[in-house]
Design a protein around this motif. Structure first.
Motif, PDB file in Angstrom:
ATOM      1  N   GLN A   1       1.502   8.057   2.048  1.00 41.24           N
ATOM      2  CA  GLN A   1       2.301   9.561   1.881  1.00 41.24           C
ATOM      3  C   GLN A   1       2.105  10.482   3.026  1.00 41.24           C
ATOM      4  O   GLN A   1       0.943  10.139   3.884  1.00 41.24           O
TER       5      GLN A   1
ATOM      6  N   ARG B   1       2.392  11.685  -6.007  1.00 40.47           N
ATOM      7  CA  ARG B   1       2.277  12.674  -4.779  1.00 40.47           C
ATOM      8  C   ARG B   1       1.061  13.542  -4.974  1.00 40.47           C
ATOM      9  O   ARG B   1       0.679  13.697  -6.191  1.00 40.47           O
TER      10      ARG B   1
ATOM     11  N   LYS C   1       0.942  -1.295  -0.043  1.00 42.78           N
ATOM     12  CA  LYS C   1       0.083   0.099   0.038  1.00 42.78           C
ATOM     13  C   LYS C   1       0.803   1.430  -0.006  1.00 42.78           C
ATOM     14  O   LYS C   1       1.920   1.289   0.758  1.00 42.78           O
ATOM     15  N   GLU C   2       0.483   2.222  -0.674  1.00 43.78           N
ATOM     16  CA  GLU C   2       1.199   3.617  -0.718  1.00 43.78           C
ATOM     17  C   GLU C   2       0.830   4.240   0.441  1.00 43.78           C
ATOM     18  O   GLU C   2      -0.482   4.289   0.869  1.00 43.78           O
TER      19      GLU C   2
ATOM     20  N   GLY D   1      -1.268   0.007  -6.263  1.00 42.15           N
ATOM     21  CA  GLY D   1       0.274   0.225  -5.729  1.00 42.15           C
ATOM     22  C   GLY D   1       0.619   1.711  -5.824  1.00 42.15           C
ATOM     23  O   GLY D   1       0.155   2.481  -5.046  1.00 42.15           O
ATOM     24  N   ASP D   2       1.645   2.182  -6.685  1.00 44.01           N
ATOM     25  CA  ASP D   2       2.232   3.552  -6.660  1.00 44.01           C
ATOM     26  C   ASP D   2       1.201   4.484  -7.031  1.00 44.01           C
ATOM     27  O   ASP D   2       0.502   4.250  -7.998  1.00 44.01           O
TER      28      ASP D   2
ATOM     29  N   GLU E   1       6.731  10.919   0.321  1.00 45.39           N
ATOM     30  CA  GLU E   1       6.357   9.635   0.090  1.00 45.39           C
ATOM     31  C   GLU E   1       6.766   8.585   1.120  1.00 45.39           C
ATOM     32  O   GLU E   1       8.007   8.510   1.124  1.00 45.39           O
TER      33      GLU E   1
ATOM     34  N   THR F   1       6.033   5.325   2.183  1.00 43.94           N
ATOM     35  CA  THR F   1       6.182   3.809   1.499  1.00 43.94           C
ATOM     36  C   THR F   1       5.762   3.881   0.216  1.00 43.94           C
ATOM     37  O   THR F   1       4.548   4.405  -0.255  1.00 43.94           O
ATOM     38  N   LYS F   2       6.506   3.679  -0.836  1.00 39.76           N
ATOM     39  CA  LYS F   2       6.189   3.474  -2.333  1.00 39.76           C
ATOM     40  C   LYS F   2       5.255   2.225  -2.405  1.00 39.76           C
ATOM     41  O   LYS F   2       5.710   0.821  -2.193  1.00 39.76           O
ATOM     42  N   GLY F   3       4.157   2.550  -3.048  1.00 43.72           N
ATOM     43  CA  GLY F   3       3.071   1.396  -3.100  1.00 43.72           C
ATOM     44  C   GLY F   3       3.548   0.562  -4.466  1.00 43.72           C
ATOM     45  O   GLY F   3       4.345   0.740  -5.253  1.00 43.72           O
ATOM     46  N   ARG F   4       3.113  -0.708  -4.551  1.00 45.97           N
ATOM     47  CA  ARG F   4       3.612  -1.655  -5.387  1.00 45.97           C
ATOM     48  C   ARG F   4       1.993  -2.407  -5.499  1.00 45.97           C
ATOM     49  O   ARG F   4       1.532  -2.968  -4.740  1.00 45.97           O
TER      50      ARG F   4
ATOM     51  N   THR G   1      -2.985   6.560   3.839  1.00 47.86           N
ATOM     52  CA  THR G   1      -2.500   5.276   3.480  1.00 47.86           C
ATOM     53  C   THR G   1      -3.660   5.013   2.319  1.00 47.86           C
ATOM     54  O   THR G   1      -4.932   5.003   2.407  1.00 47.86           O
TER      55      THR G   1
END
Length: 707
Positions: free
Chosen positions: A423, A494, A420-421, A490-491, A510, A512-515, A484
């Protein structure tokens, strides 16, 4: 009269009289002031001071449109009350407006006696004389009908054209080598409009001096043209008449001469030319030269009573003449027969072209006239009836092709663990919560709670149908909103932000960078993403996701009700018929240029406003205004000028009405189609359609070179 100069007499008491003759008063409001007021216009009435006293004001109206006017009077700046309002009104009407409808002649030397015809009430102009010679108490200030304004060969508008007269030339002979000092005698020579110009045998003679009754000039070297039989002379045409003549063909007139029975001749200066009505059964021949005022394309029109032929040469030589137009029997204007119109002729400026008109009259009125169409003009139809406005149809042709795209999945991974992304949005502000919560309302207050931010983000189209979860933390740096993204995509880019003050700072980082877990994908159209689509989705599921981007739905962040936070909202959805939409337009805008509601799919819903110049207009009167709105939001389609204007009208503490106008520069997206071809088709040729030609278009013919 709409032309003004109507003398009004206002009776009453208490009018100013002591300072009526004070010159250049310091206070512009002193004395008596009279204003004529309609629903749309205020026009001063000029007070005649020497005819005004304490119980009477006399004033003269100015030009003003047809309408009803109330008479407002102020004395030393203080408004006066009309005792009987129905007596204090004035109306301008056509039948009280002096109008010149025709005049005769239309040209001549200064001092020519001119007869004016029309609606004429008086011979008194701008004086205190009580009565006209016909006993009417009125003033003369007339307007001429537009058809009287003719275009001369010099390209000037006039109703009457004056010209100088040449009475003699001394000496009458001189050297062909030039250098002879020539004296041209006459009347009314001047250089008011342009320098005097003298031609001797068609060649310039260098002007030495100009007086009212003579011009002196020095001749140029002259090569004798032994082949020339006729030469251009002064303005106008020569008219030859043979009474009691009945030729079987108009060409028979060429066999007539001065010795033919019934012959007489006369010089004429303008067309149309009307012969005496008592004359019947005669023939005429008009000879001379046509001299174009400018190089260009011309069409000549012929009209007469009863039949006539027009011949024109391509030079000054009579033997080169050809028939260019003819009228075989009586018709009442130029446009009845195709034969009355010449072909388009390419002619040169100031070059004399020999011309002849042969005409035969049977009985009744006898007239001869030439019309001229010139392909270029600096005048419009509003200025003169001789002008013809150009009309063009502009069309746009373009190619339309259906876009085709292929989305291919190659080696799509499976069993990917999603992340999870996350910011971090940090907000710092130096203002208090109480101030910021109102000053920075749109769209999120700087003092907002985590729940308020979460609600705002979850309404964004770029996040739907996914959601976010927001928590809030406080530190010395400000408020931290941890966002969150509950999404398999994913990503995320911003978050973008805007601030409306220099005392607020926002940063987005950012955490956690989402995937993505690769179970879904999104497509972007115009930078707007679709909802997540399963990688193994069916055709109909992909089509449904793309069609969702084209739905006419308002985003949730646009409030659809007016109140404290929204001053004005209009989606044009209340009325579903064109008739009702016009009523809605009048109610909403109350202006002529407010645009037209039309049944086209718009940004939101079914209806939209076409060609609107004004988006919002409020005529409500407020005693005090303390309303602040930071956003103007509207969707549009088409080309817009990169500018938004605002106008505000108010009254200051003195009661003076003031208007402020400002322009806000912005950038609107402009989309221009490819392979667009713009074409213009001329549906009406613009130019000058001169129906009355004065003598300066013509030159009489002479047997030897002329001055």
């Amino acid at each position: 009269s709409v032309n003004g100069a109507t003398r009004l007499t206002i009776q009453g008491d208490g009018f100013a009289q002591e300072r009526q003759f004070q010159l250049n008063p310091v206070d512009d409001m002193f004395g008596n002031r009279v204003t004529l007021v309609s629903n749309t216009l205020s026009v001063p009435c000029d007070v005649e001071r020497d005819s005004t006293h304490s119980s009477q004001i006399m004033c003269y109206t100015r030009p003003m449109p047809y309408d009803y006017y109330e008479i407002h009077v102020s004395v030393d700046g203080v408004p006066s009350m009309c005792r009987y309002s129905w007596f204090c009104s004035f109306r301008t009407v056509w039948y009280r407006t002096p109008t010149i409808e025709s005049l005769s002649p239309v040209s001549g030397p200064p001092g020519t006696l001119v007869t004016v015809y029309g609606r004429i009430f008086t011979d008194v102009y701008g004086s205190n004389t009580d009565l006209s010679s016909n006993g009417i108490n009125a003033r003369f200030l007339s307007q001429a009908v537009k058809k009287l304004y003719r275009v001369s060969a010099l390209g000037k508008l006039s109703m009457f054209q004056t010209f100088a007269e040449v009475t003699g030339v001394l000496p009458s002979e001189g050297s062909i080598m030039g250098g002879t000092l020539l004296t041209v005698q006459g009347r009314f020579f001047d250089e008011t409009d342009q320098p005097a110009r003298v031609l001797v045998g068609g060649l310039p003679c260098e002007v030495q001096s100009v007086d009212d009754d003579r011009i002196t000039c020095k001749t140029a070297e002259h090569q004798m043209n032994k082949n020339a039989a006729v030469y251009p002379g002064g303005r106008g045409l020569k008219m030859e008449v043979w009474n009691n003549s009945w030729p079987s063909s108009l060409s028979n007139i060429w066999s007539y001469n001065k010795n033919t029975t019934g012959y007489w001749s006369q010089w004429i200066d303008s067309m149309p030319y009307v012969l005496p009505r008592e004359m019947d059964y005669f023939t005429t021949r008009f000879t001379g030269f046509f001299v174009p005022p400018a190089t260009g394309n011309y069409t000549i029109y012929l009209n007469c009573d009863d039949r006539c032929d027009l011949y024109l040469s391509n030079s000054s030589r009579p033997e080169n003449k050809v028939k260019v137009a003819y009228q075989p029997y009586y018709v009442n204007d130029y446009t009845q027969l195709a034969s009355q119109k010449s072909q388009v002729l390419a002619l040169e400026k100031d070059k004399p072209y020999y011309m002849e008109i042969l005409q035969q009259e049977y009985a009744g009125a006898a007239t001869i006239n030439l019309g001229l169409f010139q392909g270029e003009s600096s005048y419009t139809e509003d200025q003169t009836d001789d002008a013809v406005n150009e009309v063009q149809d502009i069309g746009a042709d373009y190619d339309v092709f259906d876009e085709e795209q292929v989305v291919t999945f190659d080696m799509w991974p499976a069993n990917v663990a999603g992340v999870k992304e996350v910011q971090n949005v940090t907000v710092s502000s130096s203002c208090s919560d109480a101030v910021c919560s109102s000053a920075f309302f749109t769209p999120i207050a700087v003092s907002a709670s985590a729940a308020e931010v979460e609600t705002a983000l979850n309404s964004l189209w770029s996040i739907k149908p996914d959601t976010v979860m927001v928590t809030k933390q406080q530190s010395s740096e400000g408020s931290h909103f941890i966002v969150t993204f509950n999404s398999d995509r994913g990503d995320f880019k911003r978050l973008h932000f805007e601030v409306f003050g220099s005392d607020t700072n926002i940063t987005v980082t950012e955490v956690t960078k989402g995937r993505g877990n690769m179970k879904t994908f999104t497509l972007l159209w115009g930078r707007i993403p679709t909802k997540p689509i399963a990688f193994n989705a069916s055709k109909s599921e992909v089509q449904s996701a793309l069609e969702d981007l084209m739905k006419a739905e308002c985003p949730g962040e646009i409030l659809t009700f007016e109140g404290t936070d929204v001053k004005y909202f209009k989606d044009f959805e209340n009325d579903t018929s064109k008739e009702m939409s016009v009523k809605m337009k009048q109610k909403t805008f109350n202006i002529a240029n407010g645009g037209t509601p039309v049944d086209h799919s718009g940004f939101c819903g079914r209806w939209s406003l076409k060609n609107a110049e004004i988006l919002f207009k409020d005529t409500t009167f407020f005693t005090n205004i303390h309303l602040i709105f930071f956003q103007l939001c509207f969707a549009y389609k088409g080309m817009l000028k990169d500018e938004v204007g605002m106008r505000f009208t108010y009254q200051d503490s003195k009661g003076t009405t003031l208007t402020l106008t400002t322009k806000i520069n912005t950038i609107f997206n402009k989309v221009v189609g490819e392979n667009v071809i713009i074409s213009a088709t001329e549906t009406r040729k613009g130019g000058l359609w001169i129906r009355s030609l004065t003598g300066d278009f013509f030159r009489v013919w002479e047997n030897k070179p002329q001055v």
